[in-house]
Design a protein around this motif. Structure first.
Motif, PDB file in Angstrom:
ATOM      1  N   VAL A 279      69.871  21.419  13.379  1.00 39.76           N
ATOM      2  CA  VAL A 279      69.824  22.540  14.306  1.00 39.76           C
ATOM      3  C   VAL A 279      70.933  23.512  13.921  1.00 39.76           C
ATOM      4  O   VAL A 279      72.090  23.103  13.776  1.00 39.76           O
TER       5      VAL A 279
ATOM      6  N   ILE B 125      73.144  27.137  14.537  1.00 40.22           N
ATOM      7  CA  ILE B 125      73.601  28.047  15.585  1.00 40.22           C
ATOM      8  C   ILE B 125      74.239  29.260  14.932  1.00 40.22           C
ATOM      9  O   ILE B 125      74.987  29.131  13.950  1.00 40.22           O
TER      10      ILE B 125
ATOM     11  N   ALA C  52      70.407  29.005  19.110  1.00 35.73           N
ATOM     12  CA  ALA C  52      70.288  27.765  18.347  1.00 35.73           C
ATOM     13  C   ALA C  52      68.828  27.606  17.975  1.00 35.73           C
ATOM     14  O   ALA C  52      67.936  27.851  18.793  1.00 35.73           O
ATOM     15  N   SER C  53      68.572  27.212  16.732  1.00 35.86           N
ATOM     16  CA  SER C  53      67.195  27.064  16.267  1.00 35.86           C
ATOM     17  C   SER C  53      67.028  25.728  15.562  1.00 35.86           C
ATOM     18  O   SER C  53      67.981  25.188  14.987  1.00 35.86           O
TER      19      SER C  53
ATOM     20  N   MET D 121      79.614  28.737  21.647  1.00 36.70           N
ATOM     21  CA  MET D 121      78.853  27.633  21.060  1.00 36.70           C
ATOM     22  C   MET D 121      78.455  26.596  22.102  1.00 36.70           C
ATOM     23  O   MET D 121      77.299  26.162  22.173  1.00 36.70           O
TER      24      MET D 121
ATOM     25  N   LEU E  85      74.630  25.423  23.306  1.00 38.05           N
ATOM     26  CA  LEU E  85      74.154  24.043  23.176  1.00 38.05           C
ATOM     27  C   LEU E  85      73.786  23.447  24.529  1.00 38.05           C
ATOM     28  O   LEU E  85      72.855  22.641  24.623  1.00 38.05           O
TER      29      LEU E  85
ATOM     30  N   LEU F 160      74.215  19.447  13.503  1.00 35.09           N
ATOM     31  CA  LEU F 160      74.448  20.863  13.806  1.00 35.09           C
ATOM     32  C   LEU F 160      75.080  21.543  12.607  1.00 35.09           C
ATOM     33  O   LEU F 160      76.018  21.013  11.993  1.00 35.09           O
TER      34      LEU F 160
ATOM     35  N   ALA G 143      76.742  25.310  11.340  1.00 33.69           N
ATOM     36  CA  ALA G 143      77.271  26.604  11.791  1.00 33.69           C
ATOM     37  C   ALA G 143      78.238  27.120  10.742  1.00 33.69           C
ATOM     38  O   ALA G 143      78.770  26.352   9.924  1.00 33.69           O
TER      39      ALA G 143
ATOM     40  N   HIS H 199      78.058  17.219  12.546  1.00 36.01           N
ATOM     41  CA  HIS H 199      78.087  18.660  12.337  1.00 36.01           C
ATOM     42  C   HIS H 199      78.621  18.994  10.953  1.00 36.01           C
ATOM     43  O   HIS H 199      79.387  18.228  10.358  1.00 36.01           O
TER      44      HIS H 199
ATOM     45  N   VAL I  48      68.572  29.107  10.399  1.00 35.05           N
ATOM     46  CA  VAL I  48      68.854  29.860  11.609  1.00 35.05           C
ATOM     47  C   VAL I  48      68.899  31.355  11.306  1.00 35.05           C
ATOM     48  O   VAL I  48      68.493  32.184  12.138  1.00 35.05           O
TER      49      VAL I  48
END
Length: 291
Positions: free
Chosen positions: A94, A96, A147-148, A170, A174, A194, A196, A216, A252
């Motif tokens: 995912v 962001i 978020a995708s 963030m 979430l 995650l 980012a 992450h 994203v």
């Protein structure tokens, strides 16, 4: 059915989630025609008054979009179409990120205080006293934080003024992820991984992700790395970073590109923040219906 209208398959998936009765108890009419009119405006960015006659009265189209933005109907529909996709959502990564949207001059001028609302109505959802507008080098702007999932479809949205930073938003983004399951069980709120960029690197965010057991991949900026090394053992352990996982961050960014193909999303024309949020939510719904 004209170019840009809902296809029969998209309408079949969307219709069960639409409200049947309005606020006064009467049945809504012409849902498909009105929604096609809203989508036409989102795709082209034209003023509401210039909608083609085939969509009916422009006032009807505008008022339905405004009401469904105010009471959270678009958000509920977005969660419903996400639930329909349960089992086809890529939770393995995912992403962001955020994007700035230039505000048109017609988006300025709204009162900064809470709008006058009749006693029989509640405060609009997603209402912001600041109007979701901020000033930056480009002038008046708004920022969409989202978020995708791996399939390039939005899971959660948040609209803020354009000068607001990414890292403080963030956790708020979430916390908005909530996808109901088709069978039994609680809604899914936690991604498997995650991704980012370094703008989201902070001790607060990393602590939150560790507490929720979310893996992450967030690069550490040079200044944060130097500060950690300068503190020695008190600075903590180095952050893990997987370059292979980080390559998927483009997903994203491609989601943002798909959203901003709607001109009313790429440029904000709505005065109220909650109406612009509804505009972005409807664009996200269309992306879910197309896949």
């Amino acid at each position: 059915m004209d170019r840009g209208d809902l296809t029969n398959e998209e309408w079949r998936r969307l219709e069960p989630h639409l409200p049947v009765r309005g606020r006064r108890g009467g049945r809504w009419a012409s849902h498909r025609r009105v929604i096609n009119g809203i989508l036409f405006r989102e795709r082209t960015g034209i003023p509401w008054r210039d909608l083609p006659e085939r969509f009916g009265r422009w006032k009807t189209v505008y008022e339905r979009h405004r009401r469904w933005s105010a009471d959270g109907t678009w958000d509920r529909i977005l969660q419903a179409v996400q639930a329909d996709a349960d089992g086809r959502i890529d939770w393995s990564m995912v992403g962001i990120d955020s994007t700035s949207c230039r505000a048109h001059q017609h988006a300025a001028g709204a009162r900064r205080k809470t709008p006058r609302i009749p006693k029989n109505r509640a405060t609009p959802r997603q209402h912001r006293p600041d109007g979701g507008l901020g000033r930056s080098r480009g002038g008046l702007t708004s920022k969409i934080h989202l978020a995708s999932e791996g399939g390039r479809r939005p899971l959660a949205l948040l609209v803020t003024p354009g000068q607001w930073g990414d890292a403080p938003q963030m956790i708020a983004v979430l916390e908005r992820i909530r996808v109901a399951r088709k069978g039994e069980g609680r809604p899914r709120t936690r991604p498997g991984h995650l991704s980012a960029d370094k703008a989201y690197s902070s001790r607060r965010n990393r602590h939150y992700l560790r507490r929720r057991h979310i893996k992450h991949t967030i690069p550490e900026p040079k200044d944060q790395r130097a500060n950690r090394r300068r503190r020695g053992s008190r600075g903590g352990r180095p952050t893990g970073f997987d370059k292979g996982q980080y390559k998927r961050r483009n997903e994203v960014e491609r989601t943002i590109n798909r959203l901003k193909s709607f001109r009313a999303v790429a440029t904000r024309y709505d005065k109220r923040a909650y109406v612009f949020h509804g505009t972005v939510a409807l664009a996200a719904i269309r992306l879910w219906l197309q896949t």
